[in-house]
Design an enzyme around this catalytic site. Structure first.
Site, PDB file in Angstrom:
ATOM      1  N   GLY A  11       9.807  55.031 -48.467  1.00  0.00           N
ATOM      2  CA  GLY A  11       9.267  55.255 -47.157  1.00  0.00           C
ATOM      3  C   GLY A  11       8.878  53.781 -46.816  1.00  0.00           C
ATOM      4  N   ASP A  12       8.936  53.746 -45.203  1.00  0.00           N
ATOM      5  CA  ASP A  12       8.659  52.283 -44.649  1.00  0.00           C
ATOM      6  C   ASP A  12       7.746  52.972 -43.500  1.00  0.00           C
ATOM      7  OD1 ASP A  12       8.209  49.860 -43.737  1.00  0.00           O
ATOM      8  OD2 ASP A  12      10.268  49.421 -43.272  1.00  0.00           O
ATOM      9  N   GLY A  13       6.513  52.537 -43.387  1.00  0.00           N
ATOM     10  CA  GLY A  13       5.749  53.265 -42.153  1.00  0.00           C
ATOM     11  C   GLY A  13       5.006  51.811 -41.516  1.00  0.00           C
ATOM     12  N   THR A  14       4.279  52.301 -40.549  1.00  0.00           N
ATOM     13  CA  THR A  14       3.517  51.176 -39.742  1.00  0.00           C
ATOM     14  C   THR A  14       2.683  50.235 -40.602  1.00  0.00           C
ATOM     15  OG1 THR A  14       3.952  52.478 -37.869  1.00  0.00           O
ATOM     16  CG2 THR A  14       2.360  50.840 -37.535  1.00  0.00           C
ATOM     17  N   CYS A  15       1.967  51.046 -41.384  1.00  0.00           N
ATOM     18  CA  CYS A  15       0.594  50.390 -42.137  1.00  0.00           C
ATOM     19  C   CYS A  15       1.217  49.816 -43.503  1.00  0.00           C
ATOM     20  CB  CYS A  15      -0.339  51.322 -42.387  1.00  0.00           C
ATOM     21  SG  CYS A  15      -1.074  51.783 -40.725  1.00  0.00           S
ATOM     22  N   VAL A  18       6.109  52.505 -49.126  1.00  0.00           N
ATOM     23  CA  VAL A  18       6.028  53.390 -50.241  1.00  0.00           C
ATOM     24  C   VAL A  18       7.038  53.310 -51.075  1.00  0.00           C
ATOM     25  CG1 VAL A  18       5.316  55.839 -50.824  1.00  0.00           C
ATOM     26  CG2 VAL A  18       4.839  54.848 -48.697  1.00  0.00           C
ATOM     27  N   ASP A 125      -2.458  62.644 -37.180  1.00  0.00           N
ATOM     28  CA  ASP A 125      -0.933  62.415 -37.358  1.00  0.00           C
ATOM     29  C   ASP A 125       0.012  63.377 -38.175  1.00  0.00           C
ATOM     30  OD1 ASP A 125       1.202  60.691 -36.865  1.00  0.00           O
ATOM     31  OD2 ASP A 125       0.806  59.414 -38.432  1.00  0.00           O
TER      32      ASP A 125
END
Length: 433
Positions: A11-15, A18, A125
């Site tokens: 996973g690749d999020g804003t913060c 993962v 969210d």
């Protein structure tokens, strides 16, 4: 972090990013979230909202934070490993989910959410990507935007992925409540039925349009406070009547449609809480099914003591039709939980189904008309105030939302049902109150 070996990025999020990894000391598979920003003091790390929230929240339907570590100004969260997220499950699904599967997902989401809200946090969210799944178990994850319910506004207006963002957030309200999570739950419930988003807006303005296209444009009678929010003038461009959700979600039951409508109410004060949602008739399984059945489908029910019988005669008129409408046999249980279907004539008994596994039902009464079963029923007017799950004379009524004793009732069962002769119409099935 030397004891953790990365398997792959998941996973690749804003913060942060993962990764799935395993502990070389224990061989345990874990999920590692690496924060993108740099940290220079440990106090910065432990003051993060996500850390503070997950330290306080311990529930089977909330992902477990196992460890927090910092190396070279980089912060790592070590979580329990989950196989995938709900977005992946929906995307890879080839056929519609059964209602049982959807109910299983939703019960777990609402249980985790109810625990979170009761312990002073709302997520802000909720979306399928933040609902992790392993072997049918669902856990809420990613508390990076979580806020304490007791925290003081103003709140940030850019929260949650757009498709699941509540209208009060889109209209830049600075004092929203945990009801924004409930809006997201309603959108997710609809998506589980259709396998596609209910409000797939391409921008914030388009998101408002997509919501109006389903719910209809609100006004002061629908959402008084909403008409005073900073961006409420946007509604001037969208004068759209509401759609029928049965057309958009044809495979959903009446109970599911009702729950979606309530969760996705314009006015946040009208949305049920997570705890209230769990009491909705959509989750009432193992109870009786109020629909006509053929004799071949009648279930064998365990014999219990005979109920007490009472014959009630209401104010008769002089016309035969008055007697036909007003003579009713009332059965009241001798004790709570009495099952009196075994003492019912066969032509009546085939109209009901009681689930033998349903325990501790409320004290109930049943009513039968004392008329011949072959009496023509076509001229009898249908009752207009029954809840949506009732079937009158073999025909399902349109939803008149509400079950007795439920917070979801716009109109509960009439308390003076038998004081008004017009409501004493014989019904070709057993009804329980």
């Amino acid at each position: 972090m030397e004891r953790y070996k990365v398997i792959r990025e998941i996973g690749d999020g804003t913060c942060g990013n993962v990764f799935r990894a395993y502990n070389t000391e224990t061989n345990e598979i874990v999920a590692v979230k690496k924060m993108k920003r740099k940290f220079f003091q440990w106090e910065e790390c432990i003051s993060l909202r996500e850390v503070k929230a997950l330290q306080k929240l311990n529930h089977p339907n909330i992902v477990k934070l196992k460890e927090v570590t910092m190396e070279n100004h980089e912060l790592f969260f070590i979580f329990e490993n989950m196989e995938c997220n709900l977005y992946d499950v929906i995307r890879e699904r080839q056929a519609a989910f059964s209602e049982e599967e959807i109910r299983n997902f939703m019960v777990q989401i609402l249980q985790g959410l109810a625990y979170m809200h009761n312990n002073g946090y709302f997520h802000r969210d909720l979306k399928p990507e933040n609902l992790l799944v392993t072997d049918g178990t669902v856990k809420i994850a990613d508390f990076g935007l979580a806020r304490e319910v007791s925290s003081s506004p103003p709140y940030t207006d850019y929260v949650s992925t757009r498709w699941y963002r509540a209208p009060e957030v889109l209209l830049q309200s600075s004092a929203y409540t945990p009801a924004i999570d409930m809006w997201a739950v309603g959108a997710i419930l609809a998506e589980l039925f259709t396998l596609s988003p209910l409000f797939p807006g391409g921008s914030e303005t388009d998101q408002l349009y997509k919501i109006c296209a389903v719910l209809g444009t609100p006004d002061h009678t629908v959402w008084p406070e909403g008409m005073n929010l900073p961006r409420s003038s946007s509604f001037n461009f969208f004068q759209i009547p509401p759609r029928n959700l049965w057309e958009l979600i044809p495979n959903a039951t009446l109970e599911a449609i009702d729950l979606i409508q309530q969760l996705c109410s314009w006015d946040p004060r009208r949305r049920p809480t997570a705890e209230q949602s769990l009491q909705h008739p959509f989750f009432n399984v193992g109870n009786w099914v109020p629909r006509p059945l053929h004799a071949s489908h009648t279930k064998t029910i365990e014999t219990r003591p005979n109920p007490r019988l009472e014959l009630n005669l209401w104010d008769f008129g002089t016309e035969p039709e008055d007697n036909y409408l007003d003579l009713t046999l009332s059965l009241k249980p001798s004790f709570p939980g009495t099952d009196f279907s075994n003492n019912v004539p066969e032509h009546t008994k085939e109209e009901i189904l009681l689930y033998p596994g349903f325990e501790n039902p409320p004290v109930q009464s049943g009513f039968w008309p004392l008329v011949a079963s072959d009496r023509p029923m076509g001229d009898v007017p249908a009752m207009s105030s029954w809840p949506q799950a009732y079937v009158v004379d073999g025909q399902a009524t349109l939803p008149a939302v509400g079950f007795s004793g439920s917070p979801f009732g716009l109109s509960p069962l009439q308390p003076n049902l038998f004081e008004n002769r017009s409501f004493a119409t014989p019904i070709r099935q057993v009804n329980f109150f």
